[in-house]
Design a protein around this motif. Structure first.
Motif, PDB file in Angstrom:
ATOM      1  N   ASP A 170       1.052  -1.836   0.118  1.00  0.00           N
ATOM      2  CA  ASP A 170      -0.144   0.135   0.196  1.00  0.00           C
ATOM      3  C   ASP A 170       0.595   1.744  -0.050  1.00  0.00           C
ATOM      4  OD1 ASP A 170      -2.276  -1.498  -0.035  1.00  0.00           O
ATOM      5  OD2 ASP A 170      -2.556  -0.866   2.229  1.00  0.00           O
ATOM      6  N   VAL A 171       0.564   1.897  -0.215  1.00  0.00           N
ATOM      7  CA  VAL A 171       1.196   3.311  -0.666  1.00  0.00           C
ATOM      8  C   VAL A 171       1.560   4.546   1.069  1.00  0.00           C
ATOM      9  CG1 VAL A 171       1.132   5.616  -0.808  1.00  0.00           C
ATOM     10  CG2 VAL A 171       0.446   4.447  -2.721  1.00  0.00           C
ATOM     11  N   GLU A 172       0.557   3.557   1.649  1.00  0.00           N
ATOM     12  CA  GLU A 172       0.164   4.651   3.280  1.00  0.00           C
ATOM     13  C   GLU A 172       0.989   3.235   4.344  1.00  0.00           C
ATOM     14  OE1 GLU A 172      -0.293   7.421   3.854  1.00  0.00           O
ATOM     15  OE2 GLU A 172      -0.809   7.700   1.611  1.00  0.00           O
ATOM     16  N   LYS A 173       1.458   4.250   5.268  1.00  0.00           N
ATOM     17  CA  LYS A 173       2.731   3.015   6.299  1.00  0.00           C
ATOM     18  C   LYS A 173       1.389   2.405   7.435  1.00  0.00           C
ATOM     19  CE  LYS A 173       6.870   3.470   6.502  1.00  0.00           C
ATOM     20  NZ  LYS A 173       8.067   3.789   6.737  1.00  0.00           N
ATOM     21  N   ARG A 174       1.373   1.745   8.043  1.00  0.00           N
ATOM     22  CA  ARG A 174       0.530   1.476   8.864  1.00  0.00           C
ATOM     23  C   ARG A 174       1.508   1.648  10.212  1.00  0.00           C
ATOM     24  NH1 ARG A 174      -4.320  -1.339  11.418  1.00  0.00           N
ATOM     25  NH2 ARG A 174      -3.502  -3.291  12.759  1.00  0.00           N
ATOM     26  N   LEU A 175       1.716   1.734  11.028  1.00  0.00           N
ATOM     27  CA  LEU A 175       1.234   2.739  12.534  1.00  0.00           C
ATOM     28  C   LEU A 175       0.936   2.230  13.001  1.00  0.00           C
ATOM     29  CD1 LEU A 175       3.558   5.853  11.558  1.00  0.00           C
ATOM     30  CD2 LEU A 175       4.633   3.866  11.012  1.00  0.00           C
ATOM     31  N   LEU A 176       1.248   0.909  14.729  1.00  0.00           N
ATOM     32  CA  LEU A 176       0.760   0.725  16.001  1.00  0.00           C
ATOM     33  C   LEU A 176       1.989  -0.105  16.683  1.00  0.00           C
ATOM     34  CD1 LEU A 176      -2.278   0.505  16.169  1.00  0.00           C
ATOM     35  CD2 LEU A 176      -1.973  -1.820  15.977  1.00  0.00           C
ATOM     36  N   HIS A 185       5.019  -1.004   8.452  1.00  0.00           N
ATOM     37  CA  HIS A 185       4.616  -2.100   7.211  1.00  0.00           C
ATOM     38  C   HIS A 185       4.030  -1.206   6.274  1.00  0.00           C
ATOM     39  CE1 HIS A 185       1.295  -4.874   7.938  1.00  0.00           C
ATOM     40  NE2 HIS A 185       1.574  -4.088   9.473  1.00  0.00           N
ATOM     41  N   HIS A 186       4.173  -1.513   4.990  1.00  0.00           N
ATOM     42  CA  HIS A 186       3.161  -0.768   3.885  1.00  0.00           C
ATOM     43  C   HIS A 186       2.535  -1.630   3.403  1.00  0.00           C
ATOM     44  CE1 HIS A 186       5.282   3.436   2.713  1.00  0.00           C
ATOM     45  NE2 HIS A 186       6.403   3.041   3.113  1.00  0.00           N
ATOM     46  N   GLY A 187       3.098  -3.106   3.361  1.00  0.00           N
ATOM     47  CA  GLY A 187       2.736  -4.319   2.744  1.00  0.00           C
ATOM     48  C   GLY A 187       1.365  -4.778   4.030  1.00  0.00           C
ATOM     49  N   GLN A 188       0.629  -5.530   2.725  1.00  0.00           N
ATOM     50  CA  GLN A 188      -1.220  -5.513   3.905  1.00  0.00           C
ATOM     51  C   GLN A 188      -0.654  -7.620   3.208  1.00  0.00           C
ATOM     52  OE1 GLN A 188      -2.420  -4.357   6.003  1.00  0.00           O
ATOM     53  NE2 GLN A 188      -1.245  -2.989   5.613  1.00  0.00           N
ATOM     54  N   THR A 189      -0.616  -8.553   4.427  1.00  0.00           N
ATOM     55  CA  THR A 189      -0.632 -10.228   3.365  1.00  0.00           C
ATOM     56  C   THR A 189      -1.642 -10.639   4.091  1.00  0.00           C
ATOM     57  OG1 THR A 189       1.669  -9.487   4.073  1.00  0.00           O
ATOM     58  CG2 THR A 189       0.675 -11.562   4.560  1.00  0.00           C
ATOM     59  N   ARG A 190      -1.822 -11.806   2.661  1.00  0.00           N
ATOM     60  CA  ARG A 190      -3.261 -12.997   3.518  1.00  0.00           C
ATOM     61  C   ARG A 190      -3.003 -13.437   2.437  1.00  0.00           C
ATOM     62  NH1 ARG A 190      -4.700 -13.135  -1.719  1.00  0.00           N
ATOM     63  NH2 ARG A 190      -4.748 -11.327  -3.481  1.00  0.00           N
ATOM     64  N   LEU A 191      -3.637 -15.043   2.604  1.00  0.00           N
ATOM     65  CA  LEU A 191      -2.985 -16.302   2.369  1.00  0.00           C
ATOM     66  C   LEU A 191      -3.820 -15.949   0.493  1.00  0.00           C
ATOM     67  CD1 LEU A 191      -4.939 -18.822   5.521  1.00  0.00           C
ATOM     68  CD2 LEU A 191      -2.484 -18.463   4.303  1.00  0.00           C
ATOM     69  N   ARG A 192      -3.171 -17.453   0.287  1.00  0.00           N
ATOM     70  CA  ARG A 192      -2.946 -17.388  -1.500  1.00  0.00           C
ATOM     71  C   ARG A 192      -4.140 -18.403  -1.188  1.00  0.00           C
ATOM     72  NH1 ARG A 192       1.219 -17.002  -5.685  1.00  0.00           N
ATOM     73  NH2 ARG A 192      -0.070 -17.379  -7.802  1.00  0.00           N
ATOM     74  N   GLY A 193      -5.500 -18.000  -1.690  1.00  0.00           N
ATOM     75  CA  GLY A 193      -6.603 -19.433  -2.075  1.00  0.00           C
ATOM     76  C   GLY A 193      -6.065 -20.504  -2.966  1.00  0.00           C
ATOM     77  N   LEU A 203       7.409 -19.725  11.454  1.00  0.00           N
ATOM     78  CA  LEU A 203       6.295 -18.697  12.061  1.00  0.00           C
ATOM     79  C   LEU A 203       6.735 -17.355  11.372  1.00  0.00           C
ATOM     80  CD1 LEU A 203       4.810 -19.171  14.548  1.00  0.00           C
ATOM     81  CD2 LEU A 203       6.451 -18.308  15.520  1.00  0.00           C
ATOM     82  N   GLY A 204       5.616 -16.810  11.272  1.00  0.00           N
ATOM     83  CA  GLY A 204       5.818 -15.494  10.167  1.00  0.00           C
ATOM     84  C   GLY A 204       5.338 -14.522  10.662  1.00  0.00           C
ATOM     85  N   SER A 205       4.831 -13.486  10.882  1.00  0.00           N
ATOM     86  CA  SER A 205       4.575 -12.112  12.283  1.00  0.00           C
ATOM     87  C   SER A 205       4.634 -10.707  11.003  1.00  0.00           C
ATOM     88  CB  SER A 205       4.608 -12.477  13.334  1.00  0.00           C
ATOM     89  OG  SER A 205       4.485 -11.315  14.190  1.00  0.00           O
ATOM     90  N   TYR A 206       3.851  -9.924  11.396  1.00  0.00           N
ATOM     91  CA  TYR A 206       3.874  -8.514  11.666  1.00  0.00           C
ATOM     92  C   TYR A 206       4.654  -7.340  12.737  1.00  0.00           C
ATOM     93  CZ  TYR A 206       2.816  -7.830   6.588  1.00  0.00           C
ATOM     94  OH  TYR A 206       2.892  -7.725   5.129  1.00  0.00           O
ATOM     95  N   TRP A 207       4.898  -8.650  13.910  1.00  0.00           N
ATOM     96  CA  TRP A 207       4.911  -7.824  14.710  1.00  0.00           C
ATOM     97  C   TRP A 207       6.709  -7.572  15.441  1.00  0.00           C
ATOM     98  CZ3 TRP A 207       1.079 -11.304  17.053  1.00  0.00           C
ATOM     99  CH2 TRP A 207      -0.459 -10.975  17.390  1.00  0.00           C
ATOM    100  N   HIS A 208       6.661  -6.532  15.248  1.00  0.00           N
ATOM    101  CA  HIS A 208       8.192  -6.240  15.923  1.00  0.00           C
ATOM    102  C   HIS A 208       7.940  -6.268  17.476  1.00  0.00           C
ATOM    103  CE1 HIS A 208      10.388  -4.959  12.163  1.00  0.00           C
ATOM    104  NE2 HIS A 208       9.008  -4.814  11.391  1.00  0.00           N
ATOM    105  N   GLY A 209       9.093  -6.679  17.651  1.00  0.00           N
ATOM    106  CA  GLY A 209       9.672  -6.606  19.298  1.00  0.00           C
ATOM    107  C   GLY A 209       9.088  -7.083  20.199  1.00  0.00           C
TER     108      GLY A 209
END
Length: 476
Positions: free
Chosen positions: A366-372, A399-407, A433-439
């Motif tokens: 995505d153009v916009e970055k997700r911050l949380l 992160h900029h990316g959004q991830t989903r399972l590939r059907g 294991l894969g995660s978007y969480w840092h820290g």
């Protein structure tokens, strides 16, 4: 203000120690760095209830100072995406217009924001501990400076100049830096600091006295070389390929972290370096994965480019072989995206690239970055990562990316478990294991669960650094 004769002189952790020391004296303290260049960032509160990002060093300095980290403490953050290009983050948010501007043209646009942030912090606190960047004597950059002596002049700061004596040439570095400054800026240098000294301090004489005779500036502190002070290196990976958690401790676990060129947030692995018996390998070749219990694919500021680099080193086949041998693999943020089947970029954010195909995932940028920044409770997780089940953690996302399972891959029979929708996945055999969480590793409960070890808290690290301030400066 803490300035340095070079990058890596020790500005960040000296400033961190001073933040805690001033707090101990009863002052209200805040850190500040006008401009940081790093791919290691933390999520903090921004204006209007939003989230923003600042350099990790200022985040840690704020914690040491006992205040809430926020975007004014590092108003300008440059995140390198390639050798000649950086993403510009102004007051916590990506500024696309500034990112497109030539480097020397940015100063006029950003200085008002920098000055306003610094003035506000000075008005709200008793002490502001300012960190410089690189060296203030880079004469090719002096006319466009917005982070070193321009800040010092604006605040009329009392400046310390730190040199790494372990590199050699410290007296020349200090004198040369001082000599290259204009007279009005020299006057702001109130003390020299010799950092990373090892040996008999009496052998320094008569160097400090001679330097003061030449400059009028005293050597106010001699700081011993602290190889394991407990704070992460500002640039994450160390020059050495490996690091043991404690000298002389028998190796009980080896963790290999893939150190691709644009790796980000490597500072989050500092807890591993603090654990006795844990060997951390900053891996850049297949041979360095041999014998690893875990392999970590960390975050990346240029996921597609780093993935191409990884393939060029033969690390893609080495990762598959590691999993086939029964080893564990953990992808975090950009590393998670690499584990999937494809990276799709429709907006020119990062680039298109085929993934490693180890999980049936697809990522769209995505153009916009997700911050949380969030507190989460992990779900039940299958072996061999089952020790993480139901832990409560403080984590953050950038992160900029959004991830989903590939059907279509699921329909073809490839299995993966989405443990937390859009955030956490696990392979069918459980090893990946894969995660978007840092820290996650910065939570003591995770280190205890995975390695059976306790690590020093950040607060204890800050206290230890502050305890050294009196002795360092007394011996100066």
């Amino acid at each position: 203000m803490v300035l340095g004769t070079s990058s890596g002189a020790g500005k960040s952790w000296v400033a961190t120690a001073l933040c805690r020391w001033y707090r101990q004296q009863g002052f209200k303290v805040a850190p500040f760095k006008a401009q940081n260049m790093s791919n290691h960032a933390r999520v903090v509160p921004a204006a209007g209830g939003a989230w923003g990002e600042i350099g990790t060093a200022q985040y840690l300095q704020a914690l040491a100072a006992g205040c809430v980290p926020e975007v004014r403490m590092n108003p300008l953050l440059l995140k390198p995406e390639a050798d000649m290009r950086s993403q510009v983050v102004l007051l916590g948010q990506v500024d696309h217009a500034l990112t497109q501007l030539p480097w020397r043209e940015r100063g006029a646009h950003v200085w008002p924001h920098i000055a306003q942030a610094l003035d506000a912090l000075r008005g709200e606190n008793d002490v502001v501990v300012i960190e410089g960047a690189g060296s203030p004597a880079e004469i090719n950059l002096h006319s466009s400076d917005i982070v070193n002596m321009r800040v010092a002049r604006h605040a009329q700061a009392h400046c310390l100049l730190v040199s790494d004596i372990d590199r050699g040439g410290a007296f020349a570095h200090l004198y040369g830096t001082w000599a290259l400054l204009p007279a009005d800026e020299r006057a702001l240098i109130r003390g020299f600091v010799l950092n990373k000294f090892r040996g008999d301090a009496r052998l320094l004489a008569p160097g400090p006295q001679m330097l003061e005779e030449l400059t009028g500036v005293p050597v106010v502190a001699t700081i011993p070389r602290l190889a394991q002070h407990g704070l992460p290196e500002e640039d994450g990976a160390h020059d050495a390929a490996t690091a043991d958690g404690a000298a002389g401790a028998p190796v009980q676990a080896t963790v290999a972290v893939i150190a691709y060129p644009r790796a980000s947030n490597l500072d989050e692995f500092q807890p591993l370096l603090n654990v006795p018996g844990v060997r951390v390998v900053w891996a850049r070749s297949p041979a360095q994965l041999l014998g690893a219990d875990w392999v970590i694919l960390p975050g990346s500021k240029a996921t597609a480019s780093d993935l191409r680099w990884l393939r060029a080193q033969g690390l893609d086949a080495a990762l598959a072989a590691h999993v086939a041998r029964g080893g564990r693999l953990w992808g975090i943020c950009g590393g998670l995206q690499m584990l999937g089947e494809a990276l799709i970029d429709l907006h020119g954010v990062d680039g298109n690239e085929a993934g490693l195909g180890l999980l049936p995932l697809v990522t769209v940028f995505d153009v916009e970055k997700r911050l949380l920044h969030a507190q989460v409770r992990l779900p039940d997780i299958a072996p061999p990562w089952q020790a993480l089940s139901q832990l409560e953690l403080q984590v953050y996302e950038i992160h900029h990316g959004q991830t989903r399972l590939r059907g279509d891959m699921l329909a073809a029979g490839m299995v993966a478990h989405e443990r937390v929708p859009g955030l956490l996945w696990q392979s069918a055999d459980g090893r990946i294991l894969g995660s978007y969480w840092h820290g996650m590793l910065e939570n003591a409960a995770v280190v205890q669960a995975l390695l059976g070890a306790d690590v020093p808290t950040l607060d204890s690290v800050f206290e230890r650094l502050a305890a050294g301030v009196d002795s360092w400066f007394a011996q100066g």
